[in-house]
Design a protein around this motif. Structure first.
Motif, PDB file in Angstrom:
ATOM      1  N   ASP A 128       6.405   0.507  17.098  1.00 48.68           N
ATOM      2  CA  ASP A 128       6.930   1.871  17.040  1.00 48.68           C
ATOM      3  C   ASP A 128       6.177   2.692  16.006  1.00 48.68           C
ATOM      4  O   ASP A 128       5.886   3.878  16.216  1.00 48.68           O
ATOM      5  N   HIS A 129       5.869   2.047  14.891  1.00 46.34           N
ATOM      6  CA  HIS A 129       5.119   2.751  13.842  1.00 46.34           C
ATOM      7  C   HIS A 129       3.733   3.141  14.347  1.00 46.34           C
ATOM      8  O   HIS A 129       3.281   4.280  14.151  1.00 46.34           O
ATOM      9  N   GLN A 130       3.052   2.209  15.012  1.00 52.46           N
ATOM     10  CA  GLN A 130       1.724   2.515  15.536  1.00 52.46           C
ATOM     11  C   GLN A 130       1.780   3.624  16.588  1.00 52.46           C
ATOM     12  O   GLN A 130       0.866   4.459  16.672  1.00 52.46           O
ATOM     13  N   ASP A 131       2.856   3.655  17.360  1.00 50.87           N
ATOM     14  CA  ASP A 131       3.012   4.727  18.351  1.00 50.87           C
ATOM     15  C   ASP A 131       3.074   6.098  17.681  1.00 50.87           C
ATOM     16  O   ASP A 131       2.566   7.083  18.211  1.00 50.87           O
ATOM     17  N   THR A 132       3.699   6.153  16.499  1.00 55.09           N
ATOM     18  CA  THR A 132       3.742   7.444  15.798  1.00 55.09           C
ATOM     19  C   THR A 132       2.349   7.833  15.309  1.00 55.09           C
ATOM     20  O   THR A 132       2.000   9.020  15.291  1.00 55.09           O
ATOM     21  N   VAL A 133       1.554   6.842  14.916  1.00 56.85           N
ATOM     22  CA  VAL A 133       0.188   7.114  14.463  1.00 56.85           C
ATOM     23  C   VAL A 133      -0.631   7.703  15.609  1.00 56.85           C
ATOM     24  O   VAL A 133      -1.316   8.715  15.471  1.00 56.85           O
ATOM     25  N   VAL A 134      -0.553   7.046  16.776  1.00 55.07           N
ATOM     26  CA  VAL A 134      -1.305   7.515  17.943  1.00 55.07           C
ATOM     27  C   VAL A 134      -0.784   8.877  18.399  1.00 55.07           C
ATOM     28  O   VAL A 134      -1.558   9.758  18.767  1.00 55.07           O
ATOM     29  N   ALA A 135       0.527   9.053  18.365  1.00 54.29           N
ATOM     30  CA  ALA A 135       1.112  10.326  18.791  1.00 54.29           C
ATOM     31  C   ALA A 135       0.665  11.473  17.887  1.00 54.29           C
ATOM     32  O   ALA A 135       0.392  12.581  18.366  1.00 54.29           O
ATOM     33  N   ARG A 136       0.574  11.223  16.591  1.00 57.10           N
ATOM     34  CA  ARG A 136       0.140  12.286  15.683  1.00 57.10           C
ATOM     35  C   ARG A 136      -1.294  12.706  15.977  1.00 57.10           C
ATOM     36  O   ARG A 136      -1.630  13.897  15.930  1.00 57.10           O
ATOM     37  N   ASP A 153      -1.493   2.625   7.375  1.00 56.26           N
ATOM     38  CA  ASP A 153      -1.370   2.628   8.835  1.00 56.26           C
ATOM     39  C   ASP A 153      -2.274   1.568   9.453  1.00 56.26           C
ATOM     40  O   ASP A 153      -1.860   0.824  10.354  1.00 56.26           O
ATOM     41  N   LEU A 154      -3.508   1.482   8.979  1.00 56.14           N
ATOM     42  CA  LEU A 154      -4.447   0.487   9.503  1.00 56.14           C
ATOM     43  C   LEU A 154      -3.967  -0.928   9.201  1.00 56.14           C
ATOM     44  O   LEU A 154      -4.036  -1.820  10.056  1.00 56.14           O
ATOM     45  N   ALA A 155      -3.472  -1.134   7.985  1.00 56.69           N
ATOM     46  CA  ALA A 155      -3.013  -2.467   7.590  1.00 56.69           C
ATOM     47  C   ALA A 155      -1.785  -2.894   8.401  1.00 56.69           C
ATOM     48  O   ALA A 155      -1.671  -4.059   8.813  1.00 56.69           O
ATOM     49  N   LEU A 156      -0.881  -1.953   8.650  1.00 54.91           N
ATOM     50  CA  LEU A 156       0.302  -2.274   9.442  1.00 54.91           C
ATOM     51  C   LEU A 156      -0.077  -2.565  10.899  1.00 54.91           C
ATOM     52  O   LEU A 156       0.559  -3.397  11.564  1.00 54.91           O
ATOM     53  N   THR A 184       7.879   7.204   8.459  1.00 54.08           N
ATOM     54  CA  THR A 184       8.426   6.933   7.126  1.00 54.08           C
ATOM     55  C   THR A 184       9.710   6.112   7.210  1.00 54.08           C
ATOM     56  O   THR A 184       9.919   5.153   6.447  1.00 54.08           O
ATOM     57  N   ALA A 185      10.578   6.479   8.165  1.00 54.17           N
ATOM     58  CA  ALA A 185      11.831   5.743   8.338  1.00 54.17           C
ATOM     59  C   ALA A 185      11.566   4.298   8.759  1.00 54.17           C
ATOM     60  O   ALA A 185      12.234   3.363   8.294  1.00 54.17           O
ATOM     61  N   GLN A 186      10.578   4.106   9.620  1.00 53.38           N
ATOM     62  CA  GLN A 186      10.236   2.750  10.062  1.00 53.38           C
ATOM     63  C   GLN A 186       9.680   1.922   8.916  1.00 53.38           C
ATOM     64  O   GLN A 186       9.994   0.724   8.779  1.00 53.38           O
ATOM     65  N   GLU A 187       8.879   2.548   8.067  1.00 57.12           N
ATOM     66  CA  GLU A 187       8.313   1.843   6.922  1.00 57.12           C
ATOM     67  C   GLU A 187       9.407   1.411   5.958  1.00 57.12           C
ATOM     68  O   GLU A 187       9.309   0.345   5.330  1.00 57.12           O
ATOM     69  N   ARG A 188      10.461   2.217   5.823  1.00 58.69           N
ATOM     70  CA  ARG A 188      11.567   1.857   4.930  1.00 58.69           C
ATOM     71  C   ARG A 188      12.331   0.650   5.473  1.00 58.69           C
ATOM     72  O   ARG A 188      12.841  -0.163   4.708  1.00 58.69           O
ATOM     73  N   ARG A 189      12.441   0.532   6.800  1.00 60.22           N
ATOM     74  CA  ARG A 189      13.189  -0.564   7.417  1.00 60.22           C
ATOM     75  C   ARG A 189      12.398  -1.865   7.431  1.00 60.22           C
ATOM     76  O   ARG A 189      12.972  -2.955   7.513  1.00 60.22           O
ATOM     77  N   LEU A 190      11.089  -1.767   7.358  1.00 56.36           N
ATOM     78  CA  LEU A 190      10.233  -2.916   7.606  1.00 56.36           C
ATOM     79  C   LEU A 190      10.476  -4.095   6.663  1.00 56.36           C
ATOM     80  O   LEU A 190      10.548  -5.244   7.126  1.00 56.36           O
ATOM     81  N   PRO A 191      10.611  -3.893   5.338  1.00 55.71           N
ATOM     82  CA  PRO A 191      10.801  -5.071   4.460  1.00 55.71           C
ATOM     83  C   PRO A 191      12.016  -5.917   4.832  1.00 55.71           C
ATOM     84  O   PRO A 191      11.951  -7.147   4.828  1.00 55.71           O
ATOM     85  N   GLU A 192      13.119  -5.261   5.196  1.00 59.19           N
ATOM     86  CA  GLU A 192      14.333  -5.997   5.555  1.00 59.19           C
ATOM     87  C   GLU A 192      14.133  -6.788   6.852  1.00 59.19           C
ATOM     88  O   GLU A 192      14.530  -7.955   6.948  1.00 59.19           O
ATOM     89  N   LEU A 220       0.831  -1.212   0.000  1.00 59.42           N
ATOM     90  CA  LEU A 220       0.000   0.000   0.000  1.00 59.42           C
ATOM     91  C   LEU A 220       0.859   1.253   0.000  1.00 59.42           C
ATOM     92  O   LEU A 220       1.985   1.267   0.496  1.00 59.42           O
ATOM     93  N   ASP A 221       0.307   2.328  -0.548  1.00 56.89           N
ATOM     94  CA  ASP A 221       0.973   3.624  -0.481  1.00 56.89           C
ATOM     95  C   ASP A 221       0.878   4.170   0.939  1.00 56.89           C
ATOM     96  O   ASP A 221      -0.079   3.869   1.679  1.00 56.89           O
ATOM     97  N   PRO A 222       1.883   4.970   1.364  1.00 54.04           N
ATOM     98  CA  PRO A 222       1.819   5.569   2.698  1.00 54.04           C
ATOM     99  C   PRO A 222       0.521   6.354   2.888  1.00 54.04           C
ATOM    100  O   PRO A 222       0.035   7.003   1.967  1.00 54.04           O
TER     101      PRO A 222
END
Length: 507
Positions: free
Chosen positions: A443-451, A399-402, A483-491, A392-394
């Motif tokens: 960590d990614h979800q925490d950024t969603v809630v924080a925003r 966010d929901l899917a992650l 965004t940085a977390q999403e880039r790291r996720l595939p690896e 999915l695109d950012p």
């Protein structure tokens, strides 16, 4: 009002003929002063089936001495207990009854044993006269009050560390005592000693199945039992507002729910599904408190990291006011849940599950055959969520899917951790790999809630005529972190999909 004191002490066996050595030869002890002899009279209370003693808790009503009153002691570690005191009264004080609610449920406490002691006290002091520890020689007489007659008498030495004192003092004192032939007591407390001597030693409420039978049922039940015991144990910790207690109690609820779902071939879902629904309710009621803890820490740390010229307006005061109001509401919600009949019914249901486990035929099979299949099933479920989410695109949908993938990763990790005692290192290694995926998704979800929270703070600031600039800066930084977390996720995800998954899980 109940007061809490951390009690750090050691007990030693003695007789009427035991003589104390010169303790001024213990490192740090400059003098020993006699403080006189005190008569103590304590009645210890428990349920008729001794469930408090089975969990190493002690509840007493004591007269005599400088701390007369009710005392409830929770074990912390070997030789360490938290003592919670309440004023002397005829009946159990409500403040202590609340802390025992997860154990007592609908049961009353009754007198179990009475201990009458003659306490000869000495204070061990440093060169400045500061008290380092209190040593007492206790001559004890115990009388059984529950279910028959029995009595016992003994002498013991107790050394209790003074507040804010280096625990190495206890090591130095013990060294001198041992040289004098005085050895540590085999009983962790006077109550344990009295129960054993008068024939009242408690039995486990739900004895564990025989260890080492290798079946899937034994492995899953051992894990389930551990989580149920955690839920019961953490109830008073949440009430006392101890650090991380809410989080740990939620984790125990989640692990139980995950085990019920993952190992549905082992435990009958007709029994576990209704219990799982109640565990979800309890975790949800506790969740607001935990979520606020995480938010306060995340936004506070982000604010601390901002250069001073980017902090516009009374941002610290705004964050404090916002956080305190939400924390109070969340704590009230959590305590209301723990005080509810619904919570007690859940605890009773968990007890019932242990007393009469709803085992299915697969429970009799070897753990090495059943558990790996369940873990692989959960891993496939995780993969079914990760693949689409990464495509999915950012944005909001991603966010929901992650977030859904995060929940699946957590379940997979818990499945592997539950199986680790039976499957060994392969399951442990796999759990660690999946935990890295879960942590990154968390960590990614925490950024969603924080925003979302930062948007709320910005609106409140604007309504109060304060600048909202700083909240916008923090929002942008949280977005960049996501965004940085999403880039790291595939690896990270690729490393959690070992090619030899079947072999790695022992099948």
């Amino acid at each position: 009002m109940a007061e809490t004191k951390r009690e750090i002490e050691r007990k030693y066996e003695a007789t009427a003929e035991t003589r104390l050595p010169d303790l001024t030869r213990a490192a740090g002890v400059a003098s020993v002063t006699g403080e006189g002899v005190t008569a103590l009279d304590a009645v210890y209370y428990d349920t008729a089936d001794l469930r408090l003693a089975a969990d190493s808790l002690t509840l007493r009503r004591r007269t005599g001495g400088r701390d007369a009153g009710w005392h409830l002691k929770f074990p912390v570690a070997a030789g360490v207990r938290d003592e919670i005191a309440a004023p002397l009264s005829e009946t159990l004080p409500p403040s202590l009854a609340e802390l025992l609610r997860s154990r007592l449920r609908h049961t009353e406490v009754v007198p179990v044993v009475r201990l009458r002691s003659s306490r000869d006290v000495r204070h061990l002091r440093d060169a400045d006269g500061t008290i380092l520890a209190e040593l007492s020689v206790d001559t004890v007489h115990a009388d059984r009050l529950l279910g028959g007659e029995g009595s016992a008498a003994w002498t013991e030495i107790e050394v209790e560390l003074a507040d804010d004192t280096d625990p190495t003092v206890l090591d130095a004192v013990e060294k001198r005592l041992r040289k004098a032939g005085i050895h540590p007591s085999g009983a962790p407390s006077k109550l344990a000693h009295a129960l054993d001597e008068t024939g009242l030693a408690p039995e486990p409420r739900h004895p564990a199945p025989p260890a080492g039978d290798g079946t899937a049922g034994a492995a899953v039940l051992a894990y389930v039992r551990e989580q149920i015991e955690a839920v019961v144990r953490l109830d008073p910790a949440v009430r006392r507002d101890l650090p991380d207690a809410v989080h740990q109690m939620r984790v125990a609820c989640r692990r139980l729910r995950s085990a019920f779902k993952t190992y549905r071939k082992v435990l009958d879902r007709e029994v576990t599904d209704p219990i799982g629904a109640e565990l979800k309710w309890l975790a949800g009621e506790l969740g607001h408190s935990r979520d606020q803890e995480v938010l306060d820490a995340r936004i506070g740390d982000a604010l601390d990291a901002l250069p001073r010229d980017l902090r516009h307006g009374p941002v610290r005061g705004r964050l404090r006011t916002w956080g305190n109001a939400r924390s109070r509401a969340a704590r009230h919600q959590a305590l209301d849940a723990l005080d509810s009949p619904r919570h007690l019914a859940l605890l009773d249901a968990l007890d019932g599950l242990l007393a009469d486990p709803p085992l299915r035929p697969a429970a009799r099979k070897k753990a090495g055959k059943v558990l790996p299949k369940a873990i692989r099933r959960d891993h496939r479920r995780l993969a079914d969520r990760m693949g689409p989410a990464l495509g999915l695109d950012p944005g909001h949908e991603r966010d929901l899917a992650l977030h859904e993938a995060r929940k699946a990763a957590k379940r997979t990790r818990y499945a592997a951790e539950a199986a680790a005692p039976a499957l060994g290192k392969p399951a442990k290694r796999f759990a660690k790999k999946v935990k890295k995926v879960q942590s990154l998704l968390g960590d990614h979800q925490d950024t969603v809630v924080a925003r979302t929270a930062l948007d709320d703070l910005a609106r409140q600031a604007e309504s109060a005529g304060e600048p909202s600039f700083t909240w916008g800066v923090l929002h942008a930084r949280q977005e960049a972190a996501a965004t940085a977390q999403e880039r790291r996720l595939p690896e990270v995800w690729e490393k959690a999909v070992p090619p030899g998954l079947r072999a790695a899980l022992g099948h």
